[in-house]
Design an enzyme around this catalytic site. Structure first.
Site, PDB file in Angstrom:
ATOM      1  N   LYS A 161       0.871  -1.175   0.000  1.00  0.00           N
ATOM      2  CA  LYS A 161       0.000   0.000   0.000  1.00  0.00           C
ATOM      3  C   LYS A 161       0.906   1.223   0.000  1.00  0.00           C
ATOM      4  O   LYS A 161       2.063   1.137   0.426  1.00  0.00           O
ATOM      5  CB  LYS A 161      -0.854  -0.012   1.287  1.00  0.00           C
ATOM      6  CG  LYS A 161      -2.118   0.767   1.203  1.00  0.00           C
ATOM      7  CD  LYS A 161      -3.305  -0.054   0.719  1.00  0.00           C
ATOM      8  CE  LYS A 161      -4.552   0.777   0.630  1.00  0.00           C
ATOM      9  NZ  LYS A 161      -5.723   0.015   0.215  1.00  0.00           N
ATOM     10  N   VAL A 200     -20.531   0.874  -3.016  1.00  0.00           N
ATOM     11  CA  VAL A 200     -20.712  -0.557  -2.745  1.00  0.00           C
ATOM     12  C   VAL A 200     -22.095  -0.807  -2.130  1.00  0.00           C
ATOM     13  O   VAL A 200     -22.812  -1.720  -2.543  1.00  0.00           O
ATOM     14  CB  VAL A 200     -19.619  -1.078  -1.788  1.00  0.00           C
ATOM     15  CG1 VAL A 200     -19.820  -2.556  -1.517  1.00  0.00           C
ATOM     16  CG2 VAL A 200     -18.226  -0.839  -2.375  1.00  0.00           C
ATOM     17  N   GLY A 230     -23.215   4.016  -0.379  1.00  0.00           N
ATOM     18  CA  GLY A 230     -22.373   4.627  -1.408  1.00  0.00           C
ATOM     19  C   GLY A 230     -22.205   3.679  -2.572  1.00  0.00           C
ATOM     20  O   GLY A 230     -23.129   2.929  -2.922  1.00  0.00           O
ATOM     21  N   GLY A 280     -24.563   2.853   5.115  1.00  0.00           N
ATOM     22  CA  GLY A 280     -23.707   3.437   4.064  1.00  0.00           C
ATOM     23  C   GLY A 280     -24.120   2.909   2.709  1.00  0.00           C
ATOM     24  O   GLY A 280     -23.874   1.755   2.374  1.00  0.00           O
TER      25      GLY A 280
END
Ligand code: NAD
Length: 367
Positions: free
Chosen positions: A94, A198, A196, A194
């Site tokens: 990452k 996904v 959003g 949530g």
């Protein structure tokens, strides 16, 4: 960002890198700085036994460099286990860029960052994460081939969110089967926190299979829109954690399973897309298990996104992406059964399976 100034000759008492709590045998950590563009980045390569370390670049206005370092250490480790448990030949990595993505991200800065990625010769392959867009990855691609998540016109696999949602749906069904004896979602109640990229796609899969879906979000306009589109009910209670539903699906923030919320949870299953749902992966995993709540490990069931970008490297198409993502169902069932057999948490079981795969490959390589 604040800079902590040390007096000349003053040494920090903590070991700066290897002594960090989030340090977990990371192979390589690269600090990148460029005066002209203002680039300050850290690339963390956790483990490359299974393959190149793939993981997105996050641009965030970290309060301190310690915070940025700990984030990259923690996130790169997570990528190792996500890819390993999913059966992908990828390691974990990452990158973080320190700064405000809205005001400090420039094409020059992205290209300079790409030079650092390129200098690692493919050991680390980057992708999008928070604060990054497909167009940023296109800039990186101008400089290095070691990037995924580029535009479809440049060979990218497209938006990962619907694939992630499909994987979460599969993992949720597996957890529901484990808890209630059948994976049918018809008539099951699910609270999606949530809605959003996904979350909305997850609501659509659930609605299609006849689940009764409740939704919550801080964005009220989206609530109305998603409710109208899929017939989902906007959750009206004052404590969403105490909602009497079969499944709680965290699809917004991490760490929502914590000391404050666990006691209130009434759902039989926790299965969602958010990363790092357990505030403390050992203690809170155990508390869920003791309450009889089946937890589908987040890094296992939200792996659709990485499966999607892996396709760019391997050159496989949509059907294979969906087949590999569907397999999350079987892996989740195996992990949940394994956790029962070993009387450990599902999170620990998924970690163990991932580690065993890495260890087996390491032995093959050194034999
Ligand atoms: P998104 O930003 O599109 O959606 C997040 C939604 O959560 C937004 O609608 C936002 O308004 C809402 N939200 C924020 N704070 C909230 C709160 N306190 N309560 C209720 N709602 C809140 O993000 P996304 O791409 O849908 O990702 C959702 C989660 O899944 C994130 O944690 C992300 O890290 C994780 N994830 C996403 C992918 C992917 O492919 N997009 C892959 C793996 C993991």
């Amino acid at each position: 960002m604040t800079t902590e100034l040390l007096q000349p000759g003053e040494l920090r008492k903590v070991a700066p890198v290897f002594g960090q709590l989030s340090f977990d045998d990371h192979e390589q950590i690269v600090f990148c700085y460029d005066k002209d563009t203002g680039l300050k980045a850290i690339i963390g390569i956790h483990n490359t036994v299974l393959g190149p370390a793939l993981g997105g670049t996050r641009m965030w206005n970290y309060a301190t460099e310690w915070e940025a370092l700990n984030d990259v250490l923690r996130l790169s480790r997570g990528m190792t286990y996500k890819s390993a448990v999913t059966g992908l030949n990828l390691g974990g990595g990452k990158a973080v860029i320190i700064g405000d993505a809205k005001t400090q991200k420039t094409p020059e800065l992205m290209r300079k960052f790409a030079e650092y990625v390129h200098s690692l010769g493919g050991k680390y392959i980057t992708a999008e994460d928070v604060g990054m867009e497909t167009s940023d990855m296109d800039l990186v691609r101008d400089v290095t081939p070691y990037v995924t998540g580029v535009s479809e016109s440049r060979g990218g696999a497209g938006n990962p969110s619907p694939v992630t949602a499909y994987g979460v749906f599969m993992g949720m069904k597996a957890a529901v089967a484990h808890k209630f004896g059948s994976d049918r979602m018809e008539g099951r109640t699910v609270l999606v926190q949530g809605i959003g990229h996904v979350g909305e796609a997850l609501v659509s899969y659930l609605a299609e299979e006849g689940a009764k879906v409740y939704i919550t979000d801080i964005n009220e306009d989206r609530l109305e829109a998603v409710s109208d589109k899929y017939g989902a009910v906007i959750y009206a209670g004052d404590d969403l954690y105490g909602a009497e539903v079969d499944v709680y699906a965290p699809c917004a923030l991490g760490a929502t399973i914590n000391d404050d919320t666990i006691g209130r949870l009434r759902a039989g299953v926790v299965a969602g897309a958010a990363n790092n749902q357990l505030a403390d992966e050992n203690r809170h995993g155990l508390m869920l298990r003791e309450k009889g709540i089946v937890y589908a490990p987040d890094f296992l069931i939200n792996a659709g996104g990485i499966i999607n970008v892996y396709a760019e490297l391997e050159g496989y198409g949509r059907d294979e992406i969906m087949r590999k993502t569907e397999n999350i169902y079987h892996t989740t069932r195996e992990i949940l059964a394994d956790a029962d057999a070993h009387e450990c948490t599902s999170h620990q079981s998924a970690l163990r399976v991932a580690r065993e795969r890495i260890e087996a490959r390491r032995k093959e390589k050194t034999a």
